[in-house]
Scaffold this motif. Structure first.
Motif, PDB file in Angstrom:
ATOM      1  N   LEU A  41       0.858  -1.278   0.034  1.00 23.56           N
ATOM      2  CA  LEU A  41       0.063   0.032   0.052  1.00 23.56           C
ATOM      3  C   LEU A  41       0.864   1.278   0.018  1.00 23.56           C
ATOM      4  O   LEU A  41       0.532   2.303  -0.760  1.00 23.56           O
ATOM      5  N   ARG A  42       1.930   1.182   0.728  1.00 16.67           N
ATOM      6  CA  ARG A  42       2.783   2.338   0.630  1.00 16.67           C
ATOM      7  C   ARG A  42       3.466   2.743  -0.681  1.00 16.67           C
ATOM      8  O   ARG A  42       3.448   3.826  -1.050  1.00 16.67           O
ATOM      9  N   LYS A  47       3.376   6.035  -5.392  1.00 15.28           N
ATOM     10  CA  LYS A  47       2.993   6.155  -7.095  1.00 15.28           C
ATOM     11  C   LYS A  47       1.792   7.083  -7.107  1.00 15.28           C
ATOM     12  O   LYS A  47       2.183   8.097  -8.123  1.00 15.28           O
ATOM     13  N   GLU A  48       0.744   7.045  -6.680  1.00 20.10           N
ATOM     14  CA  GLU A  48      -0.444   7.722  -6.765  1.00 20.10           C
ATOM     15  C   GLU A  48      -0.126   9.244  -6.301  1.00 20.10           C
ATOM     16  O   GLU A  48      -0.641  10.237  -7.089  1.00 20.10           O
ATOM     17  N   LYS A  49       0.687   9.416  -5.412  1.00 18.78           N
ATOM     18  CA  LYS A  49       0.889  10.759  -4.735  1.00 18.78           C
ATOM     19  C   LYS A  49       1.696  11.163  -5.762  1.00 18.78           C
ATOM     20  O   LYS A  49       1.621  12.531  -6.155  1.00 18.78           O
ATOM     21  N   LYS A  50       2.861  10.659  -6.166  1.00 17.81           N
ATOM     22  CA  LYS A  50       3.793  11.145  -7.336  1.00 17.81           C
ATOM     23  C   LYS A  50       2.939  11.720  -8.588  1.00 17.81           C
ATOM     24  O   LYS A  50       2.931  12.700  -9.050  1.00 17.81           O
ATOM     25  N   GLN A  55       0.930  16.022 -11.893  1.00 18.06           N
ATOM     26  CA  GLN A  55      -0.544  16.719 -12.344  1.00 18.06           C
ATOM     27  C   GLN A  55      -0.619  18.091 -11.865  1.00 18.06           C
ATOM     28  O   GLN A  55      -0.735  19.029 -12.541  1.00 18.06           O
ATOM     29  N   VAL A  56      -0.500  18.278 -10.527  1.00 19.73           N
ATOM     30  CA  VAL A  56      -0.760  19.443  -9.962  1.00 19.73           C
ATOM     31  C   VAL A  56       0.493  20.523 -10.347  1.00 19.73           C
ATOM     32  O   VAL A  56       0.112  21.641 -10.658  1.00 19.73           O
ATOM     33  N   ASN A  57       1.760  19.764 -10.308  1.00 17.15           N
ATOM     34  CA  ASN A  57       2.891  20.603 -10.700  1.00 17.15           C
ATOM     35  C   ASN A  57       2.694  21.175 -12.101  1.00 17.15           C
ATOM     36  O   ASN A  57       3.232  22.419 -12.346  1.00 17.15           O
ATOM     37  N   ASP A  58       2.528  20.270 -12.933  1.00 16.92           N
ATOM     38  CA  ASP A  58       2.261  20.784 -14.383  1.00 16.92           C
ATOM     39  C   ASP A  58       1.220  21.704 -14.466  1.00 16.92           C
ATOM     40  O   ASP A  58       1.369  22.803 -15.461  1.00 16.92           O
TER      41      ASP A  58
END
Length: 162
Positions: A41-42, A47-50, A55-58
Motif C-alpha cells: 500500500l505504501r 506512486k499515486e501521490k507522485k 499533475q498539480v505541478n504541471d
C-alpha cells in the motif's frame, strides 16, 4: 482492482485498530500478514501521490506560464495604447496645421486669380491707349517686391489711361 485495494485497506485498518486497542500485536503472525500489505500500500500510495503531484505541478506551471503571458500581453497592450495616445495628439496637431495651410493656399490662389484678371484688364486698356509707356518705369526698382512692382505698374498705366 481499486475496489479490492479499498477493501483490503479497510480490512487492514480494522486489524490495526484491533491491535492498537489490545496494546500492540500479540503474535508475530499478525506482523507477517500486515507488513507486506503495508509495504504494498505504501508503494501504491507513493506512486499515486507522485502522479497527482506531477499533475498539480504541471497545472501550476501552466498557470504560471499563463500569468506570465498575460502580464506580457498586458504590458504590450499598455505600450500600444501609450504610443497611440502620443501619436494621436501629434496627428491632430498636424491635421490642424494642414487645414490652416490649405486655407492659406486657397486664399493665395484666389489672390493670384484676381491679380491675373486685373493684369488682363489693364493690358486691354493699354492696347486701347495710343500712348506707349515709358520703358524706364517698367523696370523694377531696387528692393521692390514683385507685388509692389505689379501695383506700381498698374497704378502707372491707370493714370495714363484716365
Amino acid at each position: 482492482q481499486e475496489g479490492n485495494q479499498l477493501h483490503s485497506a479497510q480490512i487492514l485498518e480494522q486489524l490495526v485498530l484491533q491491535q492498537v486497542d489490545s496494546d500492540g500485536p500479540s503474535n508475530k503472525g499478525f506482523i507477517k500478514t500486515v507488513k507486506p500489505l503495508l509495504l504494498q500500500l505504501r508503494e501504491k500510495i507513493k506512486k499515486e501521490k507522485k502522479t497527482w503531484q506531477d499533475q498539480v505541478n504541471d497545472r501550476a506551471e501552466g498557470v504560471k506560464k499563463c500569468n506570465a503571458k498575460f502580464a506580457e500581453d498586458s504590458a504590450a497592450m499598455n505600450s500600444h495604447r501609450s504610443n497611440y495616445l502620443k501619436r494621436s495628439a501629434a496627428h491632430k496637431k498636424c491635421r490642424a496645421k494642414q487645414k490652416r495651410m490649405y486655407k492659406d493656399q486657397k486664399r493665395c490662389k484666389s489672390i493670384e486669380a484676381s491679380a491675373k484678371e486685373r493684369r488682363k484688364r489693364e493690358l486691354k486698356l493699354l492696347k486701347k491707349s495710343k500712348k506707349l509707356p515709358n520703358t524706364k518705369i517698367c523696370k523694377g526698382m531696387s528692393g521692390e517686391s514683385y507685388e509692389e512692382w505689379l501695383q506700381r505698374m498698374a497704378d502707372g498705366f491707370q493714370k495714363r489711361i484716365t
